[in-house]
Enzyme design. Structure first.
Site, PDB file in Angstrom:
ATOM      1  N   HIS A   1      64.179  66.772  51.793  1.00  0.00           N
ATOM      2  CA  HIS A   1      64.717  68.119  51.977  1.00  0.00           C
ATOM      3  C   HIS A   1      63.806  69.174  51.340  1.00  0.00           C
ATOM      4  CE1 HIS A   1      67.500  71.553  51.309  1.00  0.00           C
ATOM      5  NE2 HIS A   1      68.089  71.122  52.426  1.00  0.00           N
TER       6      HIS A   1
ATOM      7  N   ASN B   1      76.953  75.839  55.570  1.00  0.00           N
ATOM      8  CA  ASN B   1      77.077  75.311  56.930  1.00  0.00           C
ATOM      9  C   ASN B   1      78.512  74.932  57.289  1.00  0.00           C
ATOM     10  OD1 ASN B   1      74.273  75.469  56.982  1.00  0.00           O
ATOM     11  ND2 ASN B   1      73.997  73.328  56.450  1.00  0.00           N
TER      12      ASN B   1
ATOM     13  N   ASP C   1      64.889  72.607  44.570  1.00  0.00           N
ATOM     14  CA  ASP C   1      65.356  71.683  45.592  1.00  0.00           C
ATOM     15  C   ASP C   1      65.221  70.251  45.081  1.00  0.00           C
ATOM     16  OD1 ASP C   1      65.704  70.517  48.427  1.00  0.00           O
ATOM     17  OD2 ASP C   1      65.696  72.667  48.821  1.00  0.00           O
TER      18      ASP C   1
ATOM     19  N   SER D   1      69.702  75.876  55.083  1.00  0.00           N
ATOM     20  CA  SER D   1      68.589  75.443  54.238  1.00  0.00           C
ATOM     21  C   SER D   1      67.247  75.769  54.876  1.00  0.00           C
ATOM     22  CB  SER D   1      68.647  73.933  54.001  1.00  0.00           C
ATOM     23  OG  SER D   1      69.446  73.605  52.913  1.00  0.00           O
TER      24      SER D   1
END
Length: 459
Positions: free
Chosen positions: A173, A265, A141, A327
Site C-alpha cells: 500500500h 471508502n 503509511d 488512498s
C-alpha cells in the site's frame, strides 16, 4: 522534607484515584489494550509514576510530544481508565488509543494507464515546474519498498513507528501511494509521479497488515514535521476522534506543513480521522468521467476530489498494480501541493492550500460531495515562472493495459482489537508483475504527450 512530600503525594493520589483500585483488576499489567495520556506541565515524574502505579497500568511507549504516553490497560476498560485519568487535574487529556487503516478497495484494472495524471493535467503543469528535489513529501503509511528501481532512488529516509520488524513495505500500500506522489519520471521506466522531482520520506505508521494505532500515526506526523517535510500524505484513517491525533496535525500545520488525508471508502458522509480535522485537506475519489466513486465518502467536511479509481503505480519487487480508493486520490493532492511549493518559492502552507483548492475544477457534485472541486495541477501552478525545458532523455513507457481476473481477499485483522471500527480495506488486485518495456522514440509533439496522447495538442 522528602518524607513529608511522599506522604502528601500518596494522600492526594489516594483521594483522587482510590475508587479505581476496586475497578481495575490485578492482571492489568498483562493487558494489551491502550490508552493515550498527556500530563499537564510541571507535573513531576514521580507523581506521574505513582499515578500509573495506582491505576495498575503499564507504560509501553512515549509519543514524540512532551508528557504524552501510551499505557496498556485491560481489554474493555479503555474508556474507564481514560475517564479516571481525565478526572484528574494533573492530566491534560486521556483517551483510548484509536486504530487507523489503509483506505483502499479492490478495483477493475481495465482503464487506461495513468488516466488520473491526464485528468488533472500534470503534464501541462510540468512545463511550469517539475517539483524540485528541495520539496520533501512524507508518506505516512506501511512504508516504502527498498527494491523498486522506479522509486527507491527518490527516498531520503526510512523510519518505523510500528511493531513491524522492518522499516520497509511488506504490504504494498505505501509503495503504491509513494509512486503516485513521486515515482521517477522521464527515466524510460514504468509510471510518472505527480510531484515528479520531489523527494520522499518513508514514515511507517501502519504495520504489515495495513493497520496502526493513532499513537503511531501521531508520532509519524511529529517526526515528519520536525525533519523537513513540507507535505504529509496520509492515505489512512479511523472512525474515532482523537485529541492526540488532532494536536499532531495542528503541530505540523504550525510548522508550515501541508497535510492531506483520505476521506474514506464507506460511500457515506461519515467522518474519517485525521481527514476531518480543519488543518488537513480531506480528499474524496473520482473516476475517469469526473464522477464521485460510488464508495467514496463525501460531505461538507471534504475539501477536494482527485482521481482514485483504477490507478496504476509501483508495488514491491519491481512490480506495478492498479488499486482504487481515496488512498489513491490523496497522493495526487500531495503531489500537486509539492508542485505548488516548488512553483512559488516562499509560499506558506496556507497559500499552497488556498491555491490548490481555489484552482480546482468545478465538476458535478462540487458544493455537495466536496467543497472545492477536483484538483487541477496545471491551473494550480499557472502564473509561476516556467522552469527550464527538460533536457532530452527517454520518456517513461506506459504500462500495457492488463486484464487479470480480480481475486481480492481481505487483509487479516491485526492482533489487537480496539474499539474504533476501521474503514474496510481489502487487498488490491495486482497487475502483471513484469516491468514495462522501454520504447522511446522522437516525436514532434510536446514531450509530455507520452502521458496524455489524447490531448488536443498531441493529435
Amino acid at each position: 522534607m522528602d518524607e513529608m512530600l511522599r506522604r502528601v503525594t500518596n494522600l492526594i493520589l489516594a483521594l483522587i484515584f482510590g475508587l479505581l483500585v476496586s475497578v481495575v483488576p490485578a492482571h492489568a499489567a498483562e493487558a494489551t489494550q491502550r490508552v493515550i495520556v498527556k500530563f499537564k506541565p510541571a507535573v513531576p515524574q514521580v507523581i506521574q509514576n505513582r499515578l500509573n502505579d495506582q491505576l495498575r497500568v503499564r507504560l509501553i511507549e512515549s509519543l514524540l510530544t512532551a508528557r504524552t504516553f501510551v499505557v496498556a490497560v485491560p481489554a474493555g476498560l479503555e474508556e474507564t481508565v481514560a475517564n479516571f485519568y481525565q478526572r484528574s487535574r494533573l492530566v491534560d487529556y486521556a483517551e483510548p488509543d484509536g486504530f487507523a487503516q489503509a483506505v483502499e478497495i479492490p478495483n477493475d484494472p481495465e482503464f487506461a494507464n495513468q488516466w488520473g495524471q491526464t485528468k488533472i493535467e500534470t503534464p501541462q503543469a510540468w512545463d511550469t515546474t517539475s517539483g524540485g528535489p528541495g520539496v520533501q513529501v512524507a508518506i505516512l503509511d506501511t512504508g516504502i519498498t527498498d527494491n523498486h528501481t522506479d522509486l527507491t532512488g527518490k527516498v531520503d529516509s526510512w523510519v518505523n513507528f510500528t511493531d513491524a520488524a522492518s522499516s520497509y513495505d511488506n504490504n504494498s500500500h505505501g509503495t503504491h501511494v509513494a509512486g503516485i506522489v513521486a515515482a521517477m519520471t522521464n527515466n524510460n521506466l514504468g509510471v510518472a509521479g505527480t510531484g515528479r522531482d520531489s523527494r520522499l520520506q518513508s514514515v511507517k505508521v501502519l504495520n504489515d497488515s495495513g493497520s496502526g494505532y493513532y499513537s503511531w500515526v501521531a508520532n509519524g506526523i511529529y517526526w515528519a514535521a520536525d525533519n523537513g517535510a513540507e507535505v504529509i500524505n496520509m492515505s489512512l484513517g479511523g472512525t474515532s476522534r482523537s485529541t492526540a491525533l488532532e494536536q499532531a496535525v495542528n503541530y505540523a500545520w504550525s510548522k508550515g506543513v501541508v497535510l492531506a488525508a483520505a476521506a474514506g471508502n464507506n460511500g457515506s458522509s461519515s467522518r474519517l480521522y485525521p481527514a476531518y480535522y480543519a488543518n488537513n485537506i480531506a480528499v474524496a475519489a473520482t473516476d475517469q468521467n469526473d464522477r464521485k466513486a460510488s464508495w467514496s465518502n463525501y460531505g461538507s467536511w471534504v475539501d477536494v476530489a482527485a482521481p482514485g479509481v483504477s490507478i496504476v503505480s509501483t508495488t514491491p519487487d519491481e512490480n506495478y498494480a492498479y488499486y482504487s480508493g481515496t488512498s489513491m486520490a490523496t497522493p495526487h493532492v500531495a503531489g500537486v501541493a509539492a508542485l505548488i511549493f516548488d512553483a512559488f518559492p516562499g509560499y506558506t502552507n496556507q497559500q499552497v492550500r488556498d491555491r490548490l483548492e481555489s484552482t480546482a475544477d468545478n465538476i458535478s457534485g462540487t458544493g455537495w460531495y466536496w467543497q472545492y472541486g477536483r484538483i487541477n495541477a496545471a491551473t494550480a501552478v499557472s502564473g509561476a515562472a516556467a522552469s527550464p525545458s527538460p533536457s532530452p532523455s527517454p520518456s517513461p513507457s506506459p504500462l500495457p493495459s492488463p486484464s487479470p481476473s480480480p481475486s481480492p481477499s481481505p487483509n487479516p485483522s491485526p492482533s489487537p482489537s480496539p474499539s474504533p471500527s476501521p474503514s474496510p480495506s481489502p487487498s488490491p488486485v495486482p497487475s502483471p508483475s513484469s516491468s514495462p518495456s522501454p520504447s522511446p522514440s522522437p516525436s514532434p509533439s510536446p514531450w509530455w504527450c507520452i502521458y496524455a496522447p489524447r490531448h488536443r495538442l498531441c493529435q
